[in-house]
Scaffold this active site. Sequence first.
Site, PDB file in Angstrom:
ATOM      1  N   ASP A 218       0.836  -1.250  -0.095  1.00 43.89           N
ATOM      2  CA  ASP A 218       0.011   0.065  -0.074  1.00 43.89           C
ATOM      3  C   ASP A 218       0.979   1.411  -0.071  1.00 43.89           C
ATOM      4  O   ASP A 218       1.797   1.414   0.691  1.00 43.89           O
ATOM      5  CB  ASP A 218      -0.976  -0.111   1.325  1.00 43.89           C
ATOM      6  CG  ASP A 218      -1.992   1.109   1.331  1.00 43.89           C
ATOM      7  OD1 ASP A 218      -2.712   1.287   0.346  1.00 43.89           O
ATOM      8  OD2 ASP A 218      -1.759   1.890   2.290  1.00 43.89           O
ATOM      9  N   GLU A 278      14.330 -14.970   0.480  1.00 40.08           N
ATOM     10  CA  GLU A 278      14.852 -16.080   1.064  1.00 40.08           C
ATOM     11  C   GLU A 278      13.593 -17.092   1.011  1.00 40.08           C
ATOM     12  O   GLU A 278      13.781 -18.425   1.634  1.00 40.08           O
ATOM     13  CB  GLU A 278      14.499 -15.683   2.827  1.00 40.08           C
ATOM     14  CG  GLU A 278      15.579 -14.859   3.372  1.00 40.08           C
ATOM     15  CD  GLU A 278      15.479 -14.325   4.676  1.00 40.08           C
ATOM     16  OE1 GLU A 278      14.678 -14.824   5.533  1.00 40.08           O
ATOM     17  OE2 GLU A 278      16.187 -13.123   4.860  1.00 40.08           O
TER      18      GLU A 278
END
Length: 567
Positions: A218, A278
């Site tokens: 956002d 990751e």
Amino acid sequence: MSNNEILFETVPNAEWWRSSVIYQIYPRSFADGNGDGMGDLKGITDRIPALAALGIDAIWCSPFFKSPQKDAGYDVSDYKDIDPLFGNLVDFDNLVSACRKFGIKVIVDLVPNHSSDQHELFQAALKAPEGSPERGMYIFRDGKGKNGDLPPNNWPSVFGGNAWTRIANPDGTPGQWYLHIFDSTQPDFDWTNPAVLDMFDDVLRFWLDRGAAGFRIDVAHGMMKRVGLPDTKVIDTTMGGAKTEAEMTLEELEEMNPYWGQPEVHPVIRRWREVVDEYDDRLMAAEAWIMPLSRMAQWVRPDEYHQAFNFGFLECPWDKASLHKVVTESLKEFGAVGAPSTWVLSNHDVIRHATRFAYEPGTLPPQGDGIGPEFAQPDEALGLRRARAASAFMFALPGGAYMYQGEELGLPEHTSLGGAYRQDPTFFRTNGERVGRDGCRVPLPWESKVNESNGFSTTGESWLPQPSSYARYARDLQEGVAGSTLELYKRMLKVRKELSLGAGNFKWAPEYQDESTLAYINNGVLVLSNIGGEPVVIPAGEILVTTQHDLTIEGELEHDQTVWIKL
Ligand code: NOJ
């Protein structure tokens, strides 16, 4: 560049998000699972089979975190919990597993620019002294003028009024001011403070560990503010104002926007990318209202966000020259940094495209202001016809496509919602002058006339009333019905997947165009849109998709219709 050049080529073994169709769910309005009139996670979970039948790849849910709901959940008071309105963390886990059964990914909405004023960090900042680490999480400044009673600068709130609010010190005397680019209940974080970065790394990992496929970010364009917080140069961009943003020079845009698109944000994005990388194949999609597209593309370089919403395309009128320009620029600019373009026509902040396209360019209020009963009401049939044609133009383009709940039903905006129902802070901060975004957030009709909410809830309750027309658009009336918007969407998504159009090779096809038609070829599929002109003869080939229900192979393509043809 000649018109016939290939503008976009498939990336071999591309990641899923380069060509996916992502369906935006606005949780409070999608489906109500407990009959209280407010959509919730259980309601979404129950309806996942319907979305699987539509053929989408992922859902993105607007915020469902703990929140006082002053801006429909974009005011978060706990980033690691679910608001009881929508359920709890077990409901989230259930949603992820229900989606997994159908191979659908779940994307979460991250709101990093600001929190709720009820967040414990902001409450602590209010109680702490000036200059304390607690205040340092947000943007507090002394006021200007005698006794500091003027705001620190002239920045306006996006929702109307001033972007600063003065607090009272614990002893009741007037204190510092805090910045809120949106509502006063949404204080902005200070993203130059490493403690803010650490906190959000933790939030990212929390949702990634719980099975989120990634994040929609956002206000990605607002997190960093220009150093020194200089005044903005006020330029009237409202309807009939001095200039639209599209007409401004880069310098004017920069002067007007010391709080948007600041380059200092790039290290933050890179840090997040490392966290996300990751994990396997996760996605970050930025809500970045940055123009022109060449600047927006800087946000999606290979080690930054994966995607950014293409608001240039969303704001493009249903007009041949404008569409040609925005598609060409999008493929070129995003392609130049190795990112897929995205395509989107509707979301929870803009007038639904089935209504937007009923108006001629330049006649609507600015994005976010909405339409109320006082405004000229739309020609619903024309809007729907153009919306279907525009969607069919969009879904064969290469790149990531986004769709907003209800557009697969052809839902119009609620354009006659009375002031008594309005919830958008824009309405309140402008004394009703800008009615705001509630008209595109109305609960969905699932089963026509089973109750007052057309099956949105089992009780007929709904937090916003539907317009009477929604009974005609309900999903059950369109299911299996040839020519319905729902069946059109299913067909488009199926063909898009089967022929890998999301990862296709794109070029314009001027040889198939006349003055009011626009044509392109993607992976051997000719897409021809008649944009408001006289009927045209359709070229030979197998018709794969048509918005014109009664089209035969000998037929003509009428105005505001689109056809996909296998050459
Ligand atoms: C953008 C969101 O899409 C909108 O709904 C919200 O009001 C603002 N950001 C503030 O979070």
